[in-house]
Motif scaffolding. Sequence first.
Motif, PDB file in Angstrom:
ATOM      1  N   ASP A 461       0.811  -1.209   0.000  1.00  0.00           N
ATOM      2  CA  ASP A 461       0.000   0.000   0.000  1.00  0.00           C
ATOM      3  C   ASP A 461       0.845   1.260   0.000  1.00  0.00           C
ATOM      4  O   ASP A 461       0.313   2.361  -0.017  1.00  0.00           O
ATOM      5  N   THR A 464       4.443   2.950  -5.220  1.00  0.00           N
ATOM      6  CA  THR A 464       3.780   3.764  -6.250  1.00  0.00           C
ATOM      7  C   THR A 464       3.272   2.915  -7.403  1.00  0.00           C
ATOM      8  O   THR A 464       2.508   3.404  -8.232  1.00  0.00           O
ATOM      9  N   ALA A 466       1.007   0.245  -9.315  1.00  0.00           N
ATOM     10  CA  ALA A 466      -0.382  -0.193  -9.189  1.00  0.00           C
ATOM     11  C   ALA A 466      -0.397  -1.713  -9.157  1.00  0.00           C
ATOM     12  O   ALA A 466       0.069  -2.368 -10.091  1.00  0.00           O
ATOM     13  N   LYS A 481      -3.292   1.025  -2.950  1.00  0.00           N
ATOM     14  CA  LYS A 481      -3.323   2.481  -2.975  1.00  0.00           C
ATOM     15  C   LYS A 481      -2.561   3.041  -4.177  1.00  0.00           C
ATOM     16  O   LYS A 481      -2.900   4.119  -4.678  1.00  0.00           O
ATOM     17  N   GLY A 482      -1.518   2.310  -4.628  1.00  0.00           N
ATOM     18  CA  GLY A 482      -0.792   2.754  -5.823  1.00  0.00           C
ATOM     19  C   GLY A 482      -1.698   2.782  -7.037  1.00  0.00           C
ATOM     20  O   GLY A 482      -1.635   3.699  -7.870  1.00  0.00           O
ATOM     21  N   ASN A 484      -4.928   3.180  -6.891  1.00  0.00           N
ATOM     22  CA  ASN A 484      -5.843   4.288  -6.637  1.00  0.00           C
ATOM     23  C   ASN A 484      -5.231   5.602  -7.109  1.00  0.00           C
ATOM     24  O   ASN A 484      -5.875   6.416  -7.779  1.00  0.00           O
ATOM     25  N   GLN A 485      -3.940   5.811  -6.776  1.00  0.00           N
ATOM     26  CA  GLN A 485      -3.268   7.059  -7.160  1.00  0.00           C
ATOM     27  C   GLN A 485      -3.057   7.142  -8.667  1.00  0.00           C
ATOM     28  O   GLN A 485      -3.130   8.228  -9.254  1.00  0.00           O
ATOM     29  N   LEU A 486      -2.763   6.010  -9.319  1.00  0.00           N
ATOM     30  CA  LEU A 486      -2.481   6.030 -10.757  1.00  0.00           C
ATOM     31  C   LEU A 486      -3.769   6.240 -11.567  1.00  0.00           C
ATOM     32  O   LEU A 486      -3.805   7.057 -12.493  1.00  0.00           O
ATOM     33  N   GLY A 488      -7.144   6.719 -10.230  1.00  0.00           N
ATOM     34  CA  GLY A 488      -8.144   7.635  -9.686  1.00  0.00           C
ATOM     35  C   GLY A 488      -9.362   6.970  -9.104  1.00  0.00           C
ATOM     36  O   GLY A 488     -10.158   7.614  -8.405  1.00  0.00           O
ATOM     37  N   SER A 490     -11.324   4.569  -6.482  1.00  0.00           N
ATOM     38  CA  SER A 490     -11.137   4.047  -5.138  1.00  0.00           C
ATOM     39  C   SER A 490     -11.217   2.532  -5.171  1.00  0.00           C
ATOM     40  O   SER A 490     -11.643   1.928  -6.169  1.00  0.00           O
ATOM     41  N   THR A 532      -7.259   6.563 -17.230  1.00  0.00           N
ATOM     42  CA  THR A 532      -7.555   6.886 -15.837  1.00  0.00           C
ATOM     43  C   THR A 532      -9.032   7.248 -15.695  1.00  0.00           C
ATOM     44  O   THR A 532      -9.778   7.304 -16.690  1.00  0.00           O
ATOM     45  N   ASP A 562       3.848   3.117 -14.047  1.00  0.00           N
ATOM     46  CA  ASP A 562       3.602   4.246 -14.943  1.00  0.00           C
ATOM     47  C   ASP A 562       4.925   4.660 -15.598  1.00  0.00           C
ATOM     48  O   ASP A 562       5.870   5.071 -14.930  1.00  0.00           O
TER      49      ASP A 562
END
Length: 959
Positions: A461, A464, A466, A481-482, A484-486, A488, A490, A532, A562
């Motif tokens: 988690d 970075t 995904a 969480k990676g 989620n960040q990449l 968008g 949840s 995304t 990424d």
Amino acid sequence: MTNSEQIESVTSQVANSALHLETGVPFRRTSQQIKAEIEAAFGFVPPFFEPAESTPQVLENMWQQTLTAYVKNPLPALFKEKLSAYLSRFCAVPYCMICHSCTLRPLGLSAQQVLELLETAPPIETDVDQHLARLAAQPALLLDGSALPSELEQSLLACAIFIALEHEQAEPYRLELRRILGVVNYQYLIVFIAYVKTCHVWMEAYPEVAYEADQRVQKNLSFLLADEPALADFFRNYRERAKRESQSRAEQLAEFAERQRQEEVLRQQVAQERLVMEISQRIRRSLNLDEILSTAVAEVRQLLDVDRVFIYRFEPDWSGIIAVESVIAECLSIEGTRITDSFFVQPATRELYKQGRIQAISDIDSENLSNCHRDLLARLQVRANVVVPIVQGEQLWGLLVANHCLAARQWQALELTLLQHLATQLAIAIQQSGLYQQVQAELSERRRSEEKIREQAVLLDVTTDAILVLNLDNQILFWNKGANQLYGWSTAEALTMSARDLLGQNPPLQLEEIQKMVVETGKWQGELPQLTKNGKEVLVESRWTSVMAEGQLTSILVVNTDITQKKQLERQFLHAQRLESLGTLAGGIAHDLNNILTPILAIAQLLQLKLGDMDESTQRFLKMQETNARRGAALVNQVLSFARGAEGKRVKLQVQHLLLELKQIIDGTFPKAIALRMDLEPHLWVTSADATQLHQVLMNLCVNARDAMLEGGTLSISAKNLLIDHTYAQMNLAAEAGSYIVISVADTGTGIAPEVIDRIFEPFFTTKEAGKGTGLGLSTVIGIVRNHGGFVNAYSEPGQGTEFKVYLPAVQGAEMQQIDQSEPLLGNGELVLVVDDEVTIREITKASLETYRYTVLVANDGIEAIALYAQHKDRVSAVLMDMMMPNMAGLTAIGILRRINPLVKIIAVSGLSSTEKVTAAMEAGVSAFLSKPYTAQELLKTLDSVLVKTKVPQHASEV
């Protein structure tokens, strides 16, 4: 050590090893217990063991030797019995010969074949040569107890008989047979031969033992004699011959005394072996290497009662360190001393110790030692010395060394045997310690791995990347969480989605194709365009791995990185590379255009000066030509400005500091096999430079030098001040007259082939293997140096090395050394033969010499030089000879010229002024050496010194 001593030593070691290490038999057993074990093995107790029944220890030892060297020896059974029967012909007592001859019958040999074997003449050298050649032709000779093909058995039997009979010429044959069989198989053979000879000694000591009582004889002798009556004659004559050769009574008494002495030696040997066993147990009691070594040297010093015992441990480069010692107070302590012995650097000499060589020196003053060896021992305060190798498998680990420091000592054979056995036990203990440390390291690594897994579970988690898990319908089961960040989305949103929702436009593969590859191969990796949540397209490096449960594919782990920005940077880098290539091309075109415009402009100006009375129209045309040539030159200069690139921030810089920083980097990062030599002239001038760019230049050159010396060598870095005159500048188009700092980077590596050296500064050109070089290093070097107003010269010879010289212009603002500006030394019409394959150098050198009152002949190679010298040898005062030329090299031409005239004065010239090059030239008999490129002042001074002071050859740098 003689062959007999070697065999006895091997037998003793094998018997002792079998007794105490392998069988686990208690040391003290009754004779009845031992005989029961013998009967279980043979079905009866051979009379051979009867003399030892009254002494259980001797009986135990004899049985253990028989068990290890004979019963369990993996040599083929038929081969062992044939060899035993034949070698027993040479025993004064017939017991062994008749018993083993009878054993051949149940193994399939007829009486005629037994007689033929016994009557065969011993092999001679020529026979053994043929047999060794037959054995060597086999791809692999496996002695595992199975029968050998008839021809191979015959050859192996002949070789074994030959080395067993201890011919003086047998040693090279032993070594060759050892190579063919391998160490292990050869050891089996030597142990068996030693055992047979031990049996002969035993039976000769007890001739009263009757072979008639042996069950092998009772079951087979009558059948053999019935089938082949001549065999009875052979046995009968053998016994009569033995009787005729029986000793006199006095000799019998002497034999009895010798037997008692041997029994006493045997008792001493048993006692010594018991002591060695106890020492071995104490050595192997610990698994700590330091404790093992310390215990070993202390026990050995006490056992042998010597002044010093130490263990010398080898390093990877075959130097070594005295790891531990035990020494009396009166002797010098040498623990921790590092010693490099050139003897062990050579693989061939190391092989002698790997094969078990022992060196014993009773007195260094009386032994035939080399001076350096004697000096080394004297410095270590050694008077008597014995060295025993510590061998682990095929690896020479170190040396066990015992010293007498205060007096000479005569080493006994038993002492050497015991030391050899202790070295073997020590090697086992060291190996066990290593295995223990390895196990401990693996356990520690496992604990670290388990801890790492726990950390990684948390990092899922934090990373970075995904990370997601898909079921076989591409439904998302896990979303970190990676991800989620990449993307968008949840986690709650993602778990309702399919992997298809992430695919971008025009993916290279559909999900079904990727999933099929994962099913077939267990993984897939590639680049995928994805979308995304806000519709932005990203590019990911996607890695798909199958997740198995009970052999079935249950889900797929996907890790997406990424790489959108990375790809953008790659495109920018490729664009920069294309610009650099374009700059290189533009620079080349501009250079050629300058060469074309220079004579046009020069002729236009020259004609205006020489044709003063020309008409106005002609003057206007010439002026027009000059103006347009200047415009063309200005346009070319704009192209060159693009090719040279932008300059960095420059300051007045002392290169000495930069070179000292470079030395620290090299000392800390380059392989130890590369020796660094640095020679910096005092009071170096100052240059205006960008320190970062100049550091990049020097590092690129040093790294290239390192890569050219994979086996090690010498990296030489030097710096000096140089005043370049017009003659020097004419010999190098990139040079201008003035003050320079010259930095030289030279290696002794593989060198650069002549056909590619002109291309080494091209972008993307490299001589390294694919994937090991970009080809941008030297193009960067030349670009930076040119931007600083300097130039670079490269000199190389394949197999000799490469030297790069970087010339940087010096600037005012610091104290400069005074350069010798004395008037040039004029000639007096002397005739000089200039030999060089470069037309420009020949013409410039000729013009310079003629300007200063010399007469000149020129030749473009060694062949033409020899012809001209033969024609004008009475007039030629000196020869200026280039060392690297086609058709005939300079060194060859020098040798021929000196045969024509031994007193000829020759100046050798080369662009690679390495120590080896100078030495080779001086050994060829030249009078002086001149490095390219040279100034007119250097040329004239060197020539003058050769013509005036010829009695001492000298290098141009000493003039």
